[in-house]
Design an enzyme around this catalytic site. Sequence first.
Site, PDB file in Angstrom:
ATOM      1  CG  ASP A 571      -1.912   1.014   1.351  1.00  0.00           C
ATOM      2  OD1 ASP A 571      -2.261   1.607   0.306  1.00  0.00           O
ATOM      3  OD2 ASP A 571      -2.391   1.281   2.472  1.00  0.00           O
ATOM      4  CD  GLU A 574      -0.127   5.559  -3.770  1.00  0.00           C
ATOM      5  OE1 GLU A 574       0.368   5.838  -2.666  1.00  0.00           O
ATOM      6  OE2 GLU A 574      -0.872   4.592  -3.964  1.00  0.00           O
ATOM      7  CG  ASP A 647      -8.102   4.959   0.673  1.00  0.00           C
ATOM      8  OD1 ASP A 647      -7.923   3.721   0.570  1.00  0.00           O
ATOM      9  OD2 ASP A 647      -7.351   5.706   1.309  1.00  0.00           O
TER      10      ASP A 647
HETATM   11  C1  NOJ Z   1      -4.663   3.339   2.657  1.00  0.00           C
HETATM   12  C2  NOJ Z   1      -5.262   2.194   1.886  1.00  0.00           C
HETATM   13  O1  NOJ Z   1      -5.800   2.668   0.680  1.00  0.00           O
HETATM   14  C3  NOJ Z   1      -6.302   1.509   2.741  1.00  0.00           C
HETATM   15  O2  NOJ Z   1      -6.856   0.437   2.020  1.00  0.00           O
HETATM   16  C4  NOJ Z   1      -5.670   1.020   4.024  1.00  0.00           C
HETATM   17  O3  NOJ Z   1      -6.652   0.447   4.838  1.00  0.00           O
HETATM   18  C5  NOJ Z   1      -5.028   2.207   4.746  1.00  0.00           C
HETATM   19  N1  NOJ Z   1      -4.086   2.838   3.879  1.00  0.00           N
HETATM   20  C6  NOJ Z   1      -4.323   1.765   6.039  1.00  0.00           C
HETATM   21  O4  NOJ Z   1      -3.293   0.903   5.763  1.00  0.00           O
END
Ligand code: NOJ
Length: 986
Positions: A571, A574, A647
């Site tokens: 995660d 980017e 998200d």
């Molecule tokens: C951002 C991610 O997009 C999300 O899916 C994740 O739960 C959070 N970071 C925490 O790790």
Amino acid sequence: MASVRRKPTISAGWKTQIACAAVLLVALFPAPGYMVKSDDFKRCDQSAFCVRQRAYADFADKVYNDSKDSRLSPYELVAGSLKFDEKAGLVTASLLDAENKIPFSLSVSLLERNTARVQIKETRPVKSRYELSGDLALASELPKSVPISSSTNSKDSSETTVVFGEKKQNSLVIRAKPFAFSLSVNNVPAVTFNEHGYFYYEHWREKDVAAGLANQDASSSSGDLVVETGITDDEEKKLKEALNKDLWEETFKSTTDSKPNGPASMGFDISFPGSSNVYGLPEHAANFSLLPTRGKGKVYDDPYRLYNLDVAEYILDSPMALYGSIPFMFSHKKGVSAGLYWMNAAEMWVDVEKHDESDILSKASKWLPFGSHKAPKASTTAHWMAESGAFDVFIFLGTKPMDIFDSFTALTGRPVLPQHFAVAYHQCRWNYIDEQDVADVDANFDKFDIPYDVLWLDIEHTDGKRYFTWDSAKFPNSEQMQNNLAVKGRKMVTIIDPHIKRDDSYKVYKEAKDLGIFIKDKNGNDVDGWCWPGSSSWIDYTDEKARKYWAERFKFSEYKGSTPSLFTWNDMNEPSVFTGPEITMPKDALHNGGVEHRDVHNVYGTLLHRSSYEGHLLRSDNKERPFILSRAFFAGTQRYGAIWTGDNFAKWDHLEASVPMLLSVGTSGVVFSGADVGGFFGNPEPDLLVRWYQVAAFQPFFRAHAHIDTKRREPWLFGEPYTSLIRAAIRERYKILPYIYTLFAEATRSGAPIMRPLLAEFPEDEATFAIGDQFMLGSGILVKPVISKDQESVNVYVPQASVWYDYHTHAKLAASTSGHVTIKTPQERIPVLLRGGSIIPRRERVRRASNLMLRDPYTLWVALDQQGQAHGELYADDGHTFQYQENKYILSALSYTHNTLSSTLHTTQTSAPSESTITEVGSRVERLVIVGLKTAPKRVVVTEGGKKSDREVLVESEKLADGLVRVTLRDPAVIVGREWEVKLEF
Ligand code: NOJ
């Protein structure tokens, strides 16, 4: 999470800690109704190279509109410089920017799969441009070159035509002055380059040397652009100002990009004559057929931006950049498809403009003057702009979109075959708190008879966000926990992010620091920024040494508490840097070899993905297929695993947006993708959750996920009828796993998306070309989501080239001449249709995890077309190793013709699977369901291996509402992997 992370103004110390703690609190508990703050991210008018390139294009348009001359562009081929190497399929020439007197070299390499690679380089650059090396960007080696079949010059030598391709079907026409080229398929123009004169290449310059069109005295410039076109002094001044914008330094909010190398951007126009649609350029929360951003019909003010960013709660219907960037687009019109990939990982903006017939006719004398003799009825133009990097563009030609997906993934890499479990259902949330929580959730799936394969742990499972560690109070027996799931055939995933907590007592930090493998800031120190663990540094995955170090972290001896059933989620790659410009890494940060971050930004996250993939290979000694989910992505991500759309929000419009988003990603090579089911932020109302499960069950990556601040929403928490509805949706996924897994195998051969836009399956049906709100799962199943509450029916476009059956009832859909049908959508179903002519392999005995179903017998659904025929295939292997690469797999071609269903070896499988493979991975067919027959058969004859079997097959038939008969043949007992026939006698 991005936009609520206010950046501390001081870089370290307790004040920062407090500020960041507050930020995190806000991030974790966003105010209701909170939305992304768009002004955390640049618009085109805040991005200097976008301003410069757009200004240049506006100028070119002005010249075009106001001038009586033909299109002006200062780029031209040097007379007599065009050369051909027929055998090597290579065209080269010297290209001159006559305005600035800068020499360039042009090379066009003609490659297999109807691909042309166009490279333009400065002949005498003062510095060298960063070239994304093949190793970082391409699958393995470049496709082989193909010879030039013939080359001819026009009478006045202004144009040269080069013919290539197996059937001599492709032609490249190069115009010398102004420089432009077109590519045609079967004499139909597919693509034109610099038709609009937007080609603008900022040559390298020294800081103190006045340079560029803007700094030239108009009267002394060789092209005399400004003088001849009669633009006003004011316009000229504005243009100069725009072309000079922030060449050597750029400020955005409180951050400054030092730009030590100065301007290096490139822009060009590419048009798809005759085509009204262009697709691709993920990732955007936008229409699948890209809406225009330029010209009279423009819908957005900004171009589509490609710059990997952590944009939480992203706004919909927007060209804003998101987590991934694939600089690839394609277009299609009846009979001709074309695609373009710019192999460059720098920031890009792309304008899209649509031209209608009147637009084109009014300019027809200047438009398409070469390579074609007829003005098209429509045309779509894309204006590509990149901040830096190399001019290295691949153009793909074909007659249908599938040709383009094939060529693009042959170049950037075929999708990897996932392990079988990864195609099943995943249960995630931020966070499953501790081992007891994990055990309870797991037990409830069994209690409520809902299958699932993978339970995910988010960042809270670690020791203070130190990845590869466990919170010892909450997860004291992590191995036991994984093994408890593994005995039920289930897996776990833990999150591993690229930001490394700056803490000398943290082994990974200390070792990486000592190895010197962190990204450096512009002063040469390890980047110190803020992310989940607080003050962090970022591993430089462009460095082979760093990738090797990272991969080794996955060894069981290094990642304590991990087991072979633990997989990985990358995660924030980017990368997300809470304290950085636009919540990411400063562009002037430095990578291995002094490479600026700006040149590799968009590929960074993929290099982490790759490195984790390599780590998984390492830990199993190359025996087990890895499973890694990544948020950031780039061209080629499909070589390492899956992505998700980040998200999103628990809202109906986010459910709606997931379909075009996934279509766009899936047609750009990354076939394994999904959206957080239920929506990440906010609490879905139960109806929304149900509808989300119903559509996601037919999408490639199927995972529910939720923000830490949301209410628990495991499928059993909503009571009836919701639990049953969600159960039914997930169980349906398990039933069609053989079909979906077969689609994954197909993708490894040809890059064919799992989830397909209708035009990929119906390239002759113009009504499908703009459709992005419904999709095909493979070639046989059509799905349309329900995207609002209490929606009683949905309008679906059903191409008339096929007959269609309701997936649930098998009743034939009444034909409608328009192709539009209204389908009822009671709570228990969304519109899902079976395409006549398809064979869908299924397993009907749903068990608690998919691996437990691998030896179960198959059911084949045979849905007949108008001719009473159907075709399909079935792939099977051990579901987890690489042994399929040694022919240990089954790929059967299934076909129903002349009332006979036959199974033969698929043409792509070079030799028949061995008996031991058939024993290990083949299974019996326990049921055949034939849909669309007029009458029931009297008798069924089974032949296996050329021998008639004396087995009596039970025939059941049922007359459906449409008057047709559905026939079920019970236990023909033929074995998948063998050759056999089942003949129906009437
Ligand atoms: C951002 C991610 O997009 C999300 O899916 C994740 O739960 C959070 N970071 C925490 O790790």
